[in-house]
Design a protein around this motif. Structure first.
Motif, PDB file in Angstrom:
ATOM      1  N   UNK A 112       0.838  -1.208   0.000  1.00 17.48           N
ATOM      2  CA  UNK A 112       0.000   0.000   0.000  1.00 17.48           C
ATOM      3  C   UNK A 112       0.871   1.256   0.000  1.00 17.48           C
ATOM      4  N   UNK A 113       0.220   2.397  -0.226  1.00 19.51           N
ATOM      5  CA  UNK A 113       0.932   3.672  -0.141  1.00 19.51           C
ATOM      6  C   UNK A 113       1.520   3.894   1.240  1.00 19.51           C
ATOM      7  N   UNK A 114       0.770   3.532   2.262  1.00 21.01           N
ATOM      8  CA  UNK A 114       1.273   3.663   3.635  1.00 21.01           C
ATOM      9  C   UNK A 114       2.506   2.794   3.826  1.00 21.01           C
ATOM     10  N   UNK A 115       2.461   1.595   3.310  1.00 20.14           N
ATOM     11  CA  UNK A 115       3.604   0.685   3.421  1.00 20.14           C
ATOM     12  C   UNK A 115       4.849   1.271   2.769  1.00 20.14           C
ATOM     13  N   UNK A 116       4.681   1.868   1.596  1.00 20.17           N
ATOM     14  CA  UNK A 116       5.825   2.470   0.901  1.00 20.17           C
ATOM     15  C   UNK A 116       6.384   3.661   1.669  1.00 20.17           C
ATOM     16  N   UNK A 117       5.509   4.471   2.224  1.00 16.72           N
ATOM     17  CA  UNK A 117       5.992   5.617   3.023  1.00 16.72           C
ATOM     18  C   UNK A 117       6.795   5.097   4.215  1.00 16.72           C
ATOM     19  N   UNK A 118       6.309   4.055   4.845  1.00 13.54           N
ATOM     20  CA  UNK A 118       7.014   3.497   5.993  1.00 13.54           C
ATOM     21  C   UNK A 118       8.354   2.870   5.594  1.00 13.54           C
ATOM     22  N   UNK A 119       8.416   2.241   4.432  1.00 11.58           N
ATOM     23  CA  UNK A 119       9.679   1.669   3.948  1.00 11.58           C
ATOM     24  C   UNK A 119      10.692   2.782   3.698  1.00 11.58           C
ATOM     25  N   UNK A 120      10.263   3.816   2.993  1.00  9.34           N
ATOM     26  CA  UNK A 120      11.173   4.928   2.701  1.00  9.34           C
ATOM     27  C   UNK A 120      11.588   5.616   4.000  1.00  9.34           C
TER      28      UNK A 120
END
Length: 154
Positions: free
Chosen positions: A2-10
Motif C-alpha cells: 500500500x501507499x502507507x507501506x511504501x511511506x514506511x519503507x522509505x
C-alpha cells in the motif's frame, strides 16, 4: 504494498541512513579525532561541523524525521500497524530533538572555541557530544526497525 507501506519503507531506510552517519561518528570518527592533539581535534571537528549542514544532509536529517511522522499518521488513518509506526516516529523525533538540544549547541560552542585552548575545549566537547551521538544512533536504529516492522502487512 500500500501507499502507507511504501511511506514506511522509505521512512525506515532514510532514518537508518541517518542513524548510520551517527554510528560512524560514534564508532570511529570521534575516536580518531581523540587520537589527535586536542588543538587539531578541535580544528578538525570545527571543519566537519561547518561542512555538515549541506542540502543533502539536511534533507536526510529533516526529511527522514518528517517521513517517519507522515508514515505514523498514514498508519493511524489506514488502520495499519499503528503501534510500531507511532513508536518508530516518536523515536525518530526524539533522535532529531537530541540533535537540536544537545549536539548543535555543543557544536556551536566548539565553533567559538580557540583551538589554542584545545585541551579545555575538546574535553568539554567530546564526551557529552559523543554520548548524545550514541543516543541518536541507537534511537535512529530502533526507529528504523520499528518503521520497517510497521511497513509489513499484519
Amino acid at each position: 504494498m500500500t501507499g502507507t507501506g511504501w511511506v514506511l519503507v522509505v521512512a525506515s531506510v532514510t532514518v537508518a541512513a541517518n542513524a548510520g552517519v551517527f554510528v560512524a561518528f560514534s564508532t570511529f570518527v570521534m575516536r580518531a579525532l581523540g587520537d589527535l592533539p586536542a588543538a587539531d581535534a578541535v580544528r578538525a571537528m570545527q571543519s566537519v561541523n561547518r561542512r555538515a549542514p549541506t542540502p543533502a544532509f539536511m534533507a536526510l536529517l529533516v526529511g527522514s524525521t518528517v517521513l517517519a511522522v507522515v508514515g505514523a499518521v498514514a498508519a493511524l488513518v489506514s488502520g495499519g500497524r499503528v503501534v510500531p509506526a507511532v513508536a518508530g516516529a516518536v523515536l525518530a523525533v526524539v533522535a532529531f530533538a537530541v540533535t537540536g538540544v544537545v549536539n548543535v549547541p555543543l557544536n556551536d560552542r566548539l565553533e567559538a572555541a580557540d583551538p589554542a585552548d584545545g585541551d579545555r575545549a575538546w574535553s568539554a566537547y567530546a564526551g557529552p557530544w559523543t554520548r548524545a551521538n550514541h543516543a541518536r544512533a541507537a534511537l535512529g536504529l530502533l526507529a528504523a526497525l520499528l518503521l520497517a516492522v510497521a511497513a509489513v502487512p499484519a
